[in-house]
Design a protein around this motif. Structure first.
Motif: not given
Length: 100
Positions: A18, A20, A22, A26
């Protein structure tokens, strides 16, 4: 996980990531053991278009394509490599899910 016991090759590819921002999960990259180098690691979208490639075993995909985050979905990866013991060449392929 792809495992070849005779040649001591281990490759672990995640099934999803993901990108995103955070700082957790990643980047998509495989964990490889018993492999001298990769000839290439390529990623394709659902239409078969090449969207990313690397020739460096330590570089992973950050989920971008054309300077923007790629769409959520399933992508196909293809890796071509050789082993440390005898220079035998191998090609493997699989899928990764990009989640947002």
């Amino acid at each position: 996980m792809i495992k070849n016991v005779d040649l001591k090759i281990y490759m672990l590819f995640p099934t999803g990531f993901s990108p995103n921002g955070d700082a957790i999960n990643n980047t998509f990259y495989p964990i490889l053991r018993g492999i001298q180098k990769i000839d290439e690691l390529k990623l394709y979208n659902r239409w078969g278009e090449l969207i990313w490639e690397s020739h460096d075993i330590e570089v992973g995909w950050d989920g971008t394509y054309g300077g923007k985050y790629a769409e959520q979905g399933t992508y196909t990866w293809v890796i071509r490599t050789k082993d440390l013991m005898n220079d035998a060449k191998y090609t493997y392929e699989g899928h990764i899910n990009l989640l947002k």
